[in-house]
Design a protein around this motif. Structure first.
Motif, short mmCIF file in Angstrom:
data_model
loop_
_atom_site.label_atom_id
_atom_site.label_comp_id
_atom_site.label_asym_id
_atom_site.label_seq_id
_atom_site.Cartn_x
_atom_site.Cartn_y
_atom_site.Cartn_z
N GLU A 1 0.85 -1.20 0.00
CA GLU A 1 0.00 0.00 0.00
C GLU A 1 0.88 1.24 0.00
O GLU A 1 0.99 1.91 -1.00
CB GLU A 1 -0.96 -0.05 1.18
CG GLU A 1 -1.95 -1.21 1.02
CD GLU A 1 -3.14 -1.19 1.94
OE1 GLU A 1 -3.07 -0.56 3.01
OE2 GLU A 1 -4.15 -1.83 1.59
N HIS B 1 -14.15 -0.47 5.28
CA HIS B 1 -12.90 0.10 5.81
C HIS B 1 -12.09 0.80 4.72
O HIS B 1 -10.90 1.02 4.89
CB HIS B 1 -12.08 -1.01 6.48
CG HIS B 1 -11.79 -2.18 5.59
ND1 HIS B 1 -12.76 -2.93 4.99
CD2 HIS B 1 -10.62 -2.73 5.17
CE1 HIS B 1 -12.22 -3.88 4.25
NE2 HIS B 1 -10.92 -3.77 4.34
N ARG C 1 -13.24 -3.45 12.57
CA ARG C 1 -12.35 -2.74 11.65
C ARG C 1 -11.84 -1.43 12.23
O ARG C 1 -10.96 -0.80 11.64
CB ARG C 1 -13.10 -2.41 10.35
CG ARG C 1 -13.61 -3.60 9.56
CD ARG C 1 -12.52 -4.24 8.78
NE ARG C 1 -13.02 -5.09 7.70
CZ ARG C 1 -12.24 -5.89 7.00
NH1 ARG C 1 -10.96 -5.97 7.27
NH2 ARG C 1 -12.73 -6.63 6.05
N ASP D 1 -1.61 -9.53 7.18
CA ASP D 1 -1.94 -8.12 6.97
C ASP D 1 -2.83 -7.93 5.75
O ASP D 1 -3.73 -7.09 5.77
CB ASP D 1 -0.65 -7.30 6.82
CG ASP D 1 0.07 -7.13 8.15
OD1 ASP D 1 -0.61 -7.23 9.19
OD2 ASP D 1 1.30 -6.94 8.16
N ARG D 2 -2.58 -8.72 4.70
CA ARG D 2 -3.44 -8.63 3.51
C ARG D 2 -4.88 -8.96 3.88
O ARG D 2 -5.81 -8.28 3.46
CB ARG D 2 -2.99 -9.62 2.43
CG ARG D 2 -1.84 -9.16 1.58
CD ARG D 2 -1.84 -9.83 0.21
NE ARG D 2 -2.04 -11.26 0.20
CZ ARG D 2 -1.08 -12.16 0.41
NH1 ARG D 2 0.15 -11.78 0.67
NH2 ARG D 2 -1.35 -13.46 0.37
N PRO E 1 -10.90 -0.14 1.65
CA PRO E 1 -9.69 -0.87 1.28
C PRO E 1 -9.10 -0.33 -0.02
O PRO E 1 -9.84 0.16 -0.88
CB PRO E 1 -10.20 -2.30 1.08
CG PRO E 1 -11.62 -2.13 0.67
CD PRO E 1 -12.13 -0.93 1.41
N LEU F 1 2.86 -6.52 2.10
CA LEU F 1 2.11 -7.00 3.27
C LEU F 1 2.14 -8.53 3.28
O LEU F 1 2.01 -9.16 2.23
CB LEU F 1 0.67 -6.53 3.21
CG LEU F 1 0.42 -5.02 3.14
CD1 LEU F 1 -1.08 -4.73 3.14
CD2 LEU F 1 1.06 -4.30 4.31
N ARG G 1 -6.43 -8.54 6.62
CA ARG G 1 -7.11 -7.46 7.35
C ARG G 1 -7.34 -6.23 6.48
O ARG G 1 -8.18 -5.40 6.80
CB ARG G 1 -6.27 -7.04 8.58
CG ARG G 1 -5.97 -8.13 9.59
CD ARG G 1 -7.15 -8.54 10.43
NE ARG G 1 -7.84 -7.46 11.11
CZ ARG G 1 -7.57 -7.04 12.33
NH1 ARG G 1 -6.60 -7.57 13.01
NH2 ARG G 1 -8.27 -6.08 12.88
N GLN G 2 -6.58 -6.08 5.39
CA GLN G 2 -6.63 -4.85 4.60
C GLN G 2 -7.58 -4.92 3.41
O GLN G 2 -8.18 -3.91 3.05
CB GLN G 2 -5.23 -4.49 4.08
CG GLN G 2 -4.21 -4.19 5.18
CD GLN G 2 -4.57 -2.94 5.97
OE1 GLN G 2 -5.20 -2.04 5.45
NE2 GLN G 2 -4.19 -2.89 7.23
#
Lengths: 205, 228
Positions: free
Chosen positions: A65, A146, A105, A74-75, A148, A70, A77-78
């Protein structure tokens, strides 16, 4: 630095069944990667690997990002992820599902409210009592909650009526002004995007 | 660090509240737990009655029966914690949105409060039905709190492990046996001490050690089990 996604030589099997045999592609910010292929060609498996929901047996997935790549956790969650088998809580209303995931989130719940309104979802109806098209709209609201940078869309127009398709297309185009997306579909889609914003990948069985 | 801690706590609280909201909407788990609790309580209470066990054996037998009732009631509800998420496909949404440790802690809190509810329902009725004299009520409360937490933590850990497997019910029983038996033996021992008014600090410490170990093991193992 704008977000980018690059994957190379991604392989995945389920026992003896070889599903992905070294798939590669690269997508930059503002671009949409369309993954086409017949049923069983591995489109959903690829998206699950990109989302961090499945571990590839081999290959490299580089999603970043504004920093280093990531990792899978992490991916997970993102990314924003829409898929036919993704379910929210049947017992909770669309609005209660939105509040729950907004708390997870760490985002304000007003964002989810705006999305549900935009997608014309009845907020007080339990998810389990929504029609399949309305559930698909809620999945979109959930995926965009969130904000993304990367959207992973597995057959995103499934079960949507014409107004639903229009709303989702508008949201997708708006998303691509700052982010990127990967869209899996068994058939080519007519999307209101310039040629330079589209990247194609075809999978075969 | 403080923001990640507050985020972790907020996620834990969200999972806990969501589990209770879903539970109260369907009441499927609550009904099963309540039915098991009341039926086993009635079988034991009415079967034995106040004079059903020789007075010399009451202190040894009745605390064991009390923990058997609690175990049966808990077994009706606690193994479903993660399996339900997998069966209804909500696990994917949860995996994508929540910190695994927060999911574990939220589920553990839900199981702990469910078990507390079972204890509040069962224990007073049991004591009244079999007329069990408790010399040290504080020790009994400690046994129920520490033993109940351990039962919830052990069940949550096993439920998390078996949720990814086929034959969940059988596997839960097979895995839960070695994990929960040591705790139950200690909890029975501490409850006997409460009934007799005997000192039992050592037993309580062992239960607390078990509780801490299972909680830490759960927090360490759960991300590996939960994540693909």
């Amino acid at each position: 630095m704008p977000p980018s996604l690059e994957f190379e030589g991604v392989r995945r099997d389920f026992g003896r069944l070889q599903v992905l045999r070294g798939v590669s592609a690269r997508v930059a910010s503002g671009q949409l990667l369309t993954v086409l292929g017949a049923n069983g060609s591995g489109k959903s498996t690829l998206l699950r690997c990109l989302a961090g929901l499945l571990r590839p047996r081999a290959g490299r997935i580089d999603y970043r990002e504004d920093g280093p790549p990531l990792d899978a956790e992490d991916r997970r969650r993102q990314v924003g992820y829409v898929a036919p088998d993704l379910a929210l809580y049947d017992e909770l209303t669309a609005s209660a599902n939105r509040r729950f995931f907004a708390r997870l989130r760490g985002v304000g719940s007003e964002r989810g409210g705006e999305l549900l309104e935009l997608l014309e979802v009845p907020p007080q109806r339990p998810f389990g009592l929504l029609s399949s098209g309305m559930r698909q709209r809620v999945r979109f609201a959930w995926a965009l909650l969130h904000r993304p940078a990367l959207l992973l869309l597995d057959e995103p127009f499934q079960n949507l009526d014409r107004p639903g398709v229009e709303r989702v297309r508008e949201l997708l185009v708006a998303h691509l002004s700052t982010g990127l997306a990967v869209l899996a579909s068994p058939t080519p889609l007519d999307l209101p995007l310039p040629e330079h914003a589209l990247v194609h990948l075809e999978l075969s069985r | 660090m403080p923001s990640s801690t507050s985020s972790f706590l907020a996620e834990t609280a969200a999972v806990f509240a969501k589990d209770w909201r879903c539970e109260l909407r369907t009441r499927a788990g609550l009904n099963a737990v309540g039915l098991f609790a009341v039926s086993t309580l009635c079988v034991v209470g009415l079967g034995l009655g106040p004079l059903g066990v020789a007075s010399s054996e009451r202190q040894a037998v009745l605390p064991a029966l009390l923990w058997l009732i609690l175990l049966f009631a808990a077994s009706a509800g606690l193994p479903r914690a993660f399996a339900h998420e997998e069966e209804t496909h909500t696990a994917t949404a949860l995996r994508l949105a929540a910190n695994p440790a927060a999911v574990f802690c939220g589920k553990l809190l839900h199981a702990g409060t469910l078990l507390l509810g079972i204890e509040l329902l069962v224990v007073p009725l049991f004591i009244a039905m079999v007329q069990l004299p408790v010399v040290s009520p504080a020790t009994l409360v400690a046994a129920l709190a520490a033993g109940g937490y351990g039962l919830a933590a052990g069940s949550t850990l096993v439920a998390a492990i078996v949720s990814q497997a086929r034959g969940k019910g059988t596997l839960f029983a097979v895995l839960a046996f070695p994990i929960l038996i040591p705790l139950l033996l200690l909890a029975v021992e501490l409850s006997r001490a409460a009934v007799a008014g005997a000192p039992a600090e050592g037993v309580l410490q062992q239960i607390l050690l078990y509780d801490g170990t299972v909680t830490v093991a759960g927090l360490m193992l759960f991300p590996a089990v939960w994540n693909p």
